[in-house]
Design an enzyme around this catalytic site. Structure first.
Site, PDB file in Angstrom:
ATOM      1  N   ASP A  62       9.556   4.969   5.061  1.00  0.00           N
ATOM      2  CA  ASP A  62       7.921   6.127   4.548  1.00  0.00           C
ATOM      3  C   ASP A  62       7.995   7.293   5.005  1.00  0.00           C
ATOM      4  O   ASP A  62       8.555   8.420   6.009  1.00  0.00           O
ATOM      5  CB  ASP A  62       6.978   5.193   4.750  1.00  0.00           C
ATOM      6  N   SER A 116       2.730   8.012  -1.909  1.00  0.00           N
ATOM      7  CA  SER A 116       3.279   6.576  -1.694  1.00  0.00           C
ATOM      8  C   SER A 116       3.190   5.215  -2.722  1.00  0.00           C
ATOM      9  O   SER A 116       4.287   4.260  -2.783  1.00  0.00           O
ATOM     10  CB  SER A 116       3.453   5.341   0.074  1.00  0.00           C
ATOM     11  N   ASP A 173      -1.536  -0.791   2.602  1.00  0.00           N
ATOM     12  CA  ASP A 173      -1.707   0.316   2.431  1.00  0.00           C
ATOM     13  C   ASP A 173      -0.436  -0.150   1.606  1.00  0.00           C
ATOM     14  O   ASP A 173       0.056  -0.721   0.459  1.00  0.00           O
ATOM     15  CB  ASP A 173      -0.658   0.376   3.673  1.00  0.00           C
ATOM     16  N   THR A 175       3.157   1.093   0.407  1.00  0.00           N
ATOM     17  CA  THR A 175       4.234   0.612  -0.015  1.00  0.00           C
ATOM     18  C   THR A 175       4.147  -1.081   0.321  1.00  0.00           C
ATOM     19  O   THR A 175       5.032  -0.800  -0.957  1.00  0.00           O
ATOM     20  CB  THR A 175       4.965   1.263   1.378  1.00  0.00           C
ATOM     21  N   ARG A 186      -5.404   2.990  -4.873  1.00  0.00           N
ATOM     22  CA  ARG A 186      -4.957   2.645  -3.526  1.00  0.00           C
ATOM     23  C   ARG A 186      -5.277   2.394  -2.398  1.00  0.00           C
ATOM     24  O   ARG A 186      -5.652   1.626  -1.208  1.00  0.00           O
ATOM     25  CB  ARG A 186      -3.438   3.422  -2.505  1.00  0.00           C
ATOM     26  N   GLU A 334       8.586  -2.190   5.520  1.00  0.00           N
ATOM     27  CA  GLU A 334       8.879  -0.798   5.766  1.00  0.00           C
ATOM     28  C   GLU A 334       8.805  -0.476   7.164  1.00  0.00           C
ATOM     29  O   GLU A 334       7.495  -0.594   8.077  1.00  0.00           O
ATOM     30  CB  GLU A 334       7.619  -0.373   5.111  1.00  0.00           C
ATOM     31  N   ASP A 339       6.239   8.221   8.061  1.00  0.00           N
ATOM     32  CA  ASP A 339       5.629   9.124   7.367  1.00  0.00           C
ATOM     33  C   ASP A 339       4.146   9.791   8.222  1.00  0.00           C
ATOM     34  O   ASP A 339       3.648  10.376   8.507  1.00  0.00           O
ATOM     35  CB  ASP A 339       5.451   8.349   5.999  1.00  0.00           C
ATOM     36  N   LYS A 340       3.303   7.938   8.882  1.00  0.00           N
ATOM     37  CA  LYS A 340       2.013   8.873   9.202  1.00  0.00           C
ATOM     38  C   LYS A 340       2.071   9.434  10.109  1.00  0.00           C
ATOM     39  O   LYS A 340       1.262  10.464  10.907  1.00  0.00           O
ATOM     40  CB  LYS A 340       1.121   6.976   9.571  1.00  0.00           C
ATOM     41  N   HIS A 343       2.831  12.826   9.417  1.00  0.00           N
ATOM     42  CA  HIS A 343       1.229  13.432   8.789  1.00  0.00           C
ATOM     43  C   HIS A 343       0.570  14.262   9.921  1.00  0.00           C
ATOM     44  O   HIS A 343      -0.486  15.287   9.570  1.00  0.00           O
ATOM     45  CB  HIS A 343       0.403  12.519   7.871  1.00  0.00           C
ATOM     46  N   ASP A 381      10.770   6.519   0.320  1.00  0.00           N
ATOM     47  CA  ASP A 381       9.578   6.490  -0.294  1.00  0.00           C
ATOM     48  C   ASP A 381      10.047   7.863  -1.310  1.00  0.00           C
ATOM     49  O   ASP A 381       9.092   8.361  -2.500  1.00  0.00           O
ATOM     50  CB  ASP A 381       8.081   5.879  -0.613  1.00  0.00           C
ATOM     51  N   HIS A 382       9.127   8.943  -0.306  1.00  0.00           N
ATOM     52  CA  HIS A 382       9.756  10.787  -0.678  1.00  0.00           C
ATOM     53  C   HIS A 382       9.835  11.696   0.272  1.00  0.00           C
ATOM     54  O   HIS A 382      10.278  10.492   1.892  1.00  0.00           O
ATOM     55  CB  HIS A 382       7.992  10.966  -1.282  1.00  0.00           C
ATOM     56  N   HIS A 422       4.259  15.670   2.400  1.00  0.00           N
ATOM     57  CA  HIS A 422       4.773  15.624   1.176  1.00  0.00           C
ATOM     58  C   HIS A 422       5.333  16.445   0.851  1.00  0.00           C
ATOM     59  O   HIS A 422       4.990  17.391   0.767  1.00  0.00           O
ATOM     60  CB  HIS A 422       3.946  14.331   0.429  1.00  0.00           C
TER      61      HIS A 422
END
Length: 558
Positions: A62, A116, A173, A175, A186, A334, A339-340, A343, A381-382, A422
């Site tokens: 992610d 996501s 979550d 994904t 989501r 995943e 990602d987290k 962030h 995913d991004h 992102h």
């Protein structure tokens, strides 16, 4: 954890298609431009397999874009090093990740930067949707449900195959949710979280929260975080966990020992929830700050205390073990904390979970070596805003760590005064196995849908005369005796038209070390003690068309 037995070529190409990839190696390997010297078209063509896959393993990082991969590689392996799994997949391309914005339709505005939910929905369903939307089509507003779109996982399940869903985040979550649930927002992860998804509530005749839908779809192996969502009461009274156990026959496990104890699915599907929320990252946090930033030239990431949680590779290995069967399976896994932690501007947390993803890819490649009808796809995913910069003053928030090269690397996060966001850049996608060549060039993530389901096979030219095997290799030109004894020297090999590949380290007539590689080559590490002077690395490829060897000299210093 099983170690990888198979690594594909670093680059692959087919007629009319240019495929770009990387070599797999450790930090002491010679620079890539000093690597393979032979023309490799025949080797690369031998990697192409148009058959439909029996098994599909989709591994997601992610927020894992090229910048994050590079930062993690520099830290873990050094600038000239390579991840043994992630960087060794033979077919590599770029993937676009844009989504849509809510509107009246049917022509919805483009969202160039997506979250996501629509990105995971894109590969799961083959269709674009809007931010926050889980495997459901776009609509006029976020709180207005769209059309439910069928997913790859659901199709495999309908075809009688086993299916798995693994995440280091909450399994509810975005994904993991997109693999097997359908909802307009989501955030509606558990029955108590349904404020923005009233039509989906079971009490209103809907499919329920994401947590409920995942167990109603009876995913055979469901592993990750998110116990708190499953401890929420359903509209009928029992918790989702109780509902899963009593109504859907799930066996619940809550720690690594419990997961290890599960050896088959004959007694029912497995629900493994190892923490209330997201699982613990592999490394302790190192959060970037305003210049002069955090960390420095001697800063190294520290291993986190993860208690009794299994790691990502262990969950992936167990899922593959349980899902393996004659009919085939689909597994989405995943590594979510990349990602987290991005962030949170936490460079160490993000690096640790790229490392964890690489270990999971090695697990998948181990399995593929014994089951070549398995397609492995690895992507994100991004994109994210993590950037490698030239100094601690070159960003709104910066952090500096000491890489495997022994040099400082500074990363910056500049989309916000704190934290990061992102971005809309294309990201890397790589694959190995049947139909893996379909990820090459520039594709969109929705293209993965048809590839994972299996496209209609194309025909390759028929070769009637067995080709003579080809072999090539790359290794560092110099290594110290201490490194050779302790860490070994990494040798990147490639071969084609072979049934066996052997890599040997020799000095004169004496064999110092030998290892087997996969029939297409890969990365092997050779170790030898109490050696100095000139040694030779030899790769021998043997096949129906004969035997071919390739050699290179290495100087072992004191």
């Amino acid at each position: 954890m099983p170690r990888r037995k198979h690594v594909g070529l670093a680059v692959a190409a087919a007629a009319g298609v240019v495929l770009v990839g990387t070599f797999g190696a450790q930090a002491q390997i010679a620079p890539v431009e000093q690597g393979f010297t032979k023309e490799r078209s025949a080797e690369l063509a031998g990697q192409i397999d148009p058959a439909k896959p029996r098994n599909v393993i989709l591994i997601i990082g992610d927020g894992m874009d090229d910048s994050m991969i590079t930062a993690a590689r520099n830290y873990e392996k050094g600038a000239s090093g390579r991840f043994e799994g992630l960087d060794a997949l033979p077919f590599t391309g770029a993937m676009t990740t844009h989504g849509l914005k809510a509107g009246e339709g049917p022509d919805y505005p483009i969202a160039y930067v997506s979250d996501s939910a629509p990105t995971a929905s894109g590969w799961s369903t083959g269709k674009k949707t809007i931010d926050g939307r889980i495997s459901q089509g776009p609509s006029s507003a976020a709180n207005v449900p769209g059309e439910d779109y069928g997913t790859v996982l659901e199709q495999y399940k309908a075809d009688g195959k086993l299916v798995g869903n693994v995440s280091t985040a909450e399994v509810t979550d975005a994904t993991p949710a997109a693999a097997a649930s359908h909802i307009n927002a989501r955030a509606c992860q558990g029955p108590a979280d349904m404020a923005n998804c009233a039509p989906a509530k079971k009490a209103n005749g809907g499919k329920g929260s994401i947590a409920e839908q995942l167990v109603d779809n009876k995913i055979d192996v469901l592993l990750g975080g998110g116990l708190n969502r499953y401890n929420q009461a359903t509209d009928d009274g029992p918790t989702v966990k109780e509902y899963a156990e009593t109504t859907r026959d799930y066996r619940f496990v809550g720690d690594k020992a419990g997961l290890d104890a599960v050896t088959s699915l004959k007694d029912g599907p497995v629900l493994g929830l190892f923490t209330g929320g997201n699982m613990t990252p592999e490394y302790k946090s190192l959060v970037a700050t305003a210049p002069p930033g955090v960390g420095g030239p001697e800063t190294r990431c520290e291993t986190a205390d993860r208690g009794n949680q299994p790691d990502f590779a262990q969950m992936t290995a167990k899922a593959i073990e349980l899902l393996d069967n004659e009919k085939g399976f689909f597994l989405q896994a995943e590594s979510a904390m990349i990602d987290k932690q991005e962030h949170a501007s936490d460079i160490c947390g993000a690096i640790g979970d790229v490392k964890a993803l690489d270990e999971a890819v090695q697990v998948a490649l181990d399995f593929q070596a014994e089951n070549p009808d398995t397609l492995i796809i690895v992507t994100g995913d991004h994109a994210h805003s993590t950037q490698i910069v030239g100094g601690a003053d070159q960003g709104r928030q910066t952090a500096t760590v000491k890489t495997a090269d022994g040099d400082p690397m500074t990363v910056a996060y500049s989309t916000s005064a704190s934290g990061s966001n992102h971005t809309g850049a294309q990201i890397r996608v790589a694959a190995s196995g049947p139909q893996a060549a379909n990820v090459t060039g520039v594709i969109d993530q929705t293209d993965l849908y048809a590839t994972m389901l299996g496209r209609t096979p194309s025909k390759l030219p028929v070769t009637t005369v067995p080709a003579k095997p080809s072999a090539s290799l790359a290794a560092a030109k110099k290594v110290s005796s201490k490194v050779l004894a302790k860490r070994g020297i990494s040798v990147v090999t490639a071969a084609s038209a072979s049934t066996s590949v052997k890599v040997t380290l020799v000095k004169g007539a004496k064999t110092l070390a030998t290892k087997k590689a996969a029939k297409t080559g890969g990365v092997v590490t050779l170790k030898a003690k109490k050696v100095t002077g000139k040694v030779t690395v030899v790769v021998t490829a043997t096949g129906p068309g004969g035997t071919t060897t390739a050699k290179t000299k290495v100087t072992v210093t004191r």
